[in-house]
Design a protein around this motif. Structure first.
Motif, PDB file in Angstrom:
ATOM      1  N   LYS A   4      24.541 -21.261  -8.725  1.00  0.00           N
ATOM      2  CA  LYS A   4      23.908 -20.769  -7.644  1.00  0.00           C
ATOM      3  C   LYS A   4      22.624 -20.742  -7.163  1.00  0.00           C
ATOM      4  CE  LYS A   4      27.751 -17.878  -8.272  1.00  0.00           C
ATOM      5  NZ  LYS A   4      28.131 -15.609  -8.416  1.00  0.00           N
ATOM      6  N   ASN A  70      12.517 -17.391 -11.590  1.00  0.00           N
ATOM      7  CA  ASN A  70      13.871 -17.061 -11.899  1.00  0.00           C
ATOM      8  C   ASN A  70      14.018 -17.782 -13.448  1.00  0.00           C
ATOM      9  OD1 ASN A  70      16.041 -16.362 -10.077  1.00  0.00           O
ATOM     10  ND2 ASN A  70      16.166 -18.380  -9.544  1.00  0.00           N
ATOM     11  N   ARG A  73      12.436 -14.613 -15.112  1.00  0.00           N
ATOM     12  CA  ARG A  73      13.012 -13.476 -15.895  1.00  0.00           C
ATOM     13  C   ARG A  73      14.865 -13.202 -16.295  1.00  0.00           C
ATOM     14  NH1 ARG A  73      15.879 -13.915  -9.938  1.00  0.00           N
ATOM     15  NH2 ARG A  73      17.332 -12.812 -10.029  1.00  0.00           N
ATOM     16  N   MET A  74      14.515 -14.252 -17.275  1.00  0.00           N
ATOM     17  CA  MET A  74      15.406 -14.081 -17.932  1.00  0.00           C
ATOM     18  C   MET A  74      14.870 -14.371 -19.418  1.00  0.00           C
ATOM     19  SD  MET A  74      18.945 -13.538 -17.572  1.00  0.00           S
ATOM     20  CE  MET A  74      20.272 -14.322 -18.277  1.00  0.00           C
ATOM     21  N   PHE A  77      15.437 -12.377 -22.684  1.00  0.00           N
ATOM     22  CA  PHE A  77      17.033 -12.882 -23.188  1.00  0.00           C
ATOM     23  C   PHE A  77      17.260 -14.097 -23.613  1.00  0.00           C
ATOM     24  CE2 PHE A  77      18.374  -9.080 -20.300  1.00  0.00           C
ATOM     25  CZ  PHE A  77      17.892  -8.501 -21.338  1.00  0.00           C
TER      26      PHE A  77
ATOM     27  N   PRO B  84      15.840  -4.379 -18.746  1.00  0.00           N
ATOM     28  CA  PRO B  84      17.177  -5.974 -18.475  1.00  0.00           C
ATOM     29  C   PRO B  84      16.382  -6.407 -16.841  1.00  0.00           C
ATOM     30  CG  PRO B  84      18.428  -3.897 -19.179  1.00  0.00           C
ATOM     31  CD  PRO B  84      17.111  -3.845 -19.428  1.00  0.00           C
ATOM     32  N   GLY B  85      16.405  -7.710 -17.311  1.00  0.00           N
ATOM     33  CA  GLY B  85      16.173  -8.414 -15.753  1.00  0.00           C
ATOM     34  C   GLY B  85      17.070  -9.637 -15.718  1.00  0.00           C
ATOM     35  N   PHE B  86      18.170  -9.757 -14.924  1.00  0.00           N
ATOM     36  CA  PHE B  86      18.839 -10.425 -15.592  1.00  0.00           C
ATOM     37  C   PHE B  86      19.104 -11.379 -14.351  1.00  0.00           C
ATOM     38  CE2 PHE B  86      21.203  -7.282 -18.539  1.00  0.00           C
ATOM     39  CZ  PHE B  86      21.179  -8.019 -19.552  1.00  0.00           C
ATOM     40  N   LEU B  87      19.863 -11.742 -13.830  1.00  0.00           N
ATOM     41  CA  LEU B  87      19.999 -12.669 -12.547  1.00  0.00           C
ATOM     42  C   LEU B  87      20.639 -11.760 -11.598  1.00  0.00           C
ATOM     43  CD1 LEU B  87      20.649 -16.314 -13.917  1.00  0.00           C
ATOM     44  CD2 LEU B  87      18.403 -15.505 -12.967  1.00  0.00           C
ATOM     45  N   GLY B  88      20.526 -11.735 -10.421  1.00  0.00           N
ATOM     46  CA  GLY B  88      21.143 -10.577  -9.439  1.00  0.00           C
ATOM     47  C   GLY B  88      22.545 -11.683  -9.023  1.00  0.00           C
ATOM     48  N   GLU B  89      22.089 -12.768  -8.535  1.00  0.00           N
ATOM     49  CA  GLU B  89      23.255 -13.041  -7.861  1.00  0.00           C
ATOM     50  C   GLU B  89      24.157 -13.619  -8.238  1.00  0.00           C
ATOM     51  OE1 GLU B  89      20.119 -16.154  -8.497  1.00  0.00           O
ATOM     52  OE2 GLU B  89      20.238 -14.428  -8.419  1.00  0.00           O
ATOM     53  N   TYR B  90      24.009 -13.257  -9.903  1.00  0.00           N
ATOM     54  CA  TYR B  90      25.449 -13.296 -10.597  1.00  0.00           C
ATOM     55  C   TYR B  90      26.081 -12.454 -11.294  1.00  0.00           C
ATOM     56  CZ  TYR B  90      23.567 -18.163 -11.833  1.00  0.00           C
ATOM     57  OH  TYR B  90      23.362 -19.755 -11.743  1.00  0.00           O
ATOM     58  N   ASN B  91      27.343 -12.124 -11.517  1.00  0.00           N
ATOM     59  CA  ASN B  91      28.042 -11.384 -11.996  1.00  0.00           C
ATOM     60  C   ASN B  91      27.181 -11.275 -13.034  1.00  0.00           C
ATOM     61  OD1 ASN B  91      29.949 -12.920 -13.439  1.00  0.00           O
ATOM     62  ND2 ASN B  91      31.242 -12.895 -11.293  1.00  0.00           N
ATOM     63  N   ASP B  94      28.995 -14.231 -15.735  1.00  0.00           N
ATOM     64  CA  ASP B  94      28.148 -15.704 -15.191  1.00  0.00           C
ATOM     65  C   ASP B  94      26.643 -15.357 -16.105  1.00  0.00           C
ATOM     66  OD1 ASP B  94      30.032 -16.957 -14.452  1.00  0.00           O
ATOM     67  OD2 ASP B  94      29.277 -15.751 -12.133  1.00  0.00           O
ATOM     68  N   ASN B  95      26.250 -14.013 -16.105  1.00  0.00           N
ATOM     69  CA  ASN B  95      25.174 -13.493 -16.448  1.00  0.00           C
ATOM     70  C   ASN B  95      24.964 -14.502 -18.590  1.00  0.00           C
ATOM     71  OD1 ASN B  95      22.242 -12.486 -15.466  1.00  0.00           O
ATOM     72  ND2 ASN B  95      23.696 -12.013 -13.756  1.00  0.00           N
ATOM     73  N   TYR B  98      25.975 -18.147 -19.214  1.00  0.00           N
ATOM     74  CA  TYR B  98      24.541 -18.298 -19.195  1.00  0.00           C
ATOM     75  C   TYR B  98      24.089 -18.294 -20.615  1.00  0.00           C
ATOM     76  CZ  TYR B  98      19.782 -19.901 -18.140  1.00  0.00           C
ATOM     77  OH  TYR B  98      18.656 -19.934 -17.943  1.00  0.00           O
TER      78      TYR B  98
END
Lengths: 228, 217
Positions: A4, A70, A73-74, A77, B84-91, B94-95, B98
């Motif tokens: 995305k 980006n 941010r991950m 994790f 937790p810092g996830f990718l905001g535009e993913y559900n 999907d996070n 990934y």
């Protein structure tokens, strides 16, 4: 690679291309005008052309910065899932490079295809985008490496200024370092292809050296600032 | 069997010493709680155990391997540190998908199972950017447990959760303990540590064993 994110960046690049097309309306060769470099101006600085040239780089630096942000941010994790810091670095470096490459190819080829309707030489356009990319990928490598090693990422601005200085130093003569990435200037030299590829190979080697240098330096000590 | 051994671990940032000569042994199949105020050094201790931060002095051994010498990170680790810092535009799926691709040791169904365990809907298309703090926390726990690690480090896992959420997390942690997992969790509040086999208190970078009865109060 985040699908995305790539789609979002392609849209940004598409809008950027539309803007550049509008900006370059009336010129014979848009690809050359955007990615070809700054034409020789009899020893004088062409401020507008230089600004346009730097703007293109700044655009790709911005996208690289967005990619890196980006990834950060991950980071907490992701990192411990890798076998070690070196494996993480290899993935991070090549994924970022590859994603910028894809974005670049999308944005440049789109213009090449549009131009084919006007009968512009396909070979020339392809050489232009290859030479530009060889120069761009070196800067992307510098950005990625500095993002990991140094705390204050002032690098994109510094690189834009550096590119501007390279142009200024090559205003009066076609020195290969100053005109690297600029097809317009390289074609003034005999054997354009060899000169362009030669300087491109040097820039690729610089990228490889940077990658290996960071690989040997990377450790939890170096990455500490990313997690604190 | 000891899963974690810390010997004389200290950590300083510039002139400030945040961890002072920590000695700690943890056995497998138990839940350990660490309580302490903000800035007590809990998160730094967790980052040192997980290999993210190098100690100024001392050694860390996890599952027989020296962190920073034999391995960079513990080999079988799941963790959640800080918000937790996830990718905001993913559900949610999907996070986690990934992240799971990095090790590539679990299937999509196992990812969905981890999401369901923490009480989230694995089929939901809702973007993580629209999640509440509690939902993000649950998803953080899901990413920590999805690959079935032996050691689970949870930094304030109850943060942002309501009463039911806290109850759910405690139930999940007890189930994991029964499966033989070692869990270390940090909290500001003693009541969060009632499921722990042993509770430590951190204060000013020092670690002291806290009486379990005292913790429950």
């Amino acid at each position: 690679m985040k699908k995305k994110t790539i789609i979002f960046e392609v849209i940004i690049i598409f809008l950027f291309s539309v803007f550049m097309i509008i900006w370059n309306v009336g010129c014979k060769n848009i690809v050359c005008n955007i990615y070809g470099g700054v034409e020789y101006n009899y020893g004088d600085i062409n401020v507008l052309a230089m600004g346009k040239w730097l703007f293109v780089f700044a655009m790709y630096f911005l996208i690289t910065g967005y990619e890196m942000l980006n990834n950060q941010r991950m980071f907490l994790f992701e990192i411990y899932r890798y076998k070690n810091y070196k494996t993480w670095w290899r993935n991070y470096f090549f994924n970022t490079q590859f994603s910028i490459f894809l974005i670049y190819i999308f944005s440049a080829l789109e213009l090449v295809i549009i131009e084919q309707r006007d009968g512009i030489s396909l070979m020339n356009d392809l050489l232009i985008i290859v030479f530009f990319y060889m120069h761009l990928q070196m800067y992307i490598s510098i950005l990625i490496c500095s993002g990991v090693l140094f705390k204050n990422s002032i690098c994109p601005g510094v690189l834009v200024v550096f590119e501007g200085l390279l142009y200024v130093f090559s205003v009066s003569d076609n020195n290969l370092i100053g005109i690297s990435g600029m097809y317009i200037r390289l074609k003034d030299i005999d054997n354009t292809v060899y000169s362009g590829i030669g300087i491109g190979i040097i820039e690729a080697v610089i990228s490889i050296v940077l990658f290996l240098a960071v690989k040997s330096l990377i450790s939890n000590e170096k990455c500490e600032r990313l997690v604190l | 069997m000891n899963i974690i051994e810390l010997k004389n671990v200290s950590k300083s940032f510039k002139n400030e010493q945040v961890l002072k000569d920590i000695n700690l042994t943890m056995e497998s199949g138990k839940i350990y709680g660490i309580i302490g105020k903000n800035g007590a050094g809990k998160t730094v201790l967790f980052k040192i155990i997980s290999g993210l931060v190098r100690p100024t002095s001392g050694s860390i051994v996890v599952e027989g391997k020296r962190i920073g010498i034999d391995v960079d990170f513990p080999e079988s680790l799941g963790m959640i540190i800080e918000t937790p810092g996830f990718l905001g535009e993913y559900n949610a799926f999907d996070n986690l998908h990934y992240l799971a691709k990095i090790k590539n040791i679990i299937s999509d169904d196992e990812i969905r199972k981890a999401i369901e365990i923490v009480g989230l809907d694995a089929k939901s298309k809702k973007k993580v950017g629209k999640f509440s703090l509690g939902m993000r926390q649950r998803l953080g726990i899901a990413q920590a447990i999805m690959e079935n690690p032996d050691l689970i480090i949870l930094d304030e896992p109850m943060n942002g959760l309501d009463k039911n959420g806290i109850k759910d997390v405690k139930r999940i942690l007890l189930e994991l303990k029964n499966q033989g997992k070692t869990i270390i969790m940090a909290s500001h509040y003693a009541e969060d540590t009632e499921i722990c086999d042993m509770v430590y208190e951190m204060d000013g970078g020092e670690l002291i064993i806290r009486d379990l009865e005292q913790s429950a109060m």
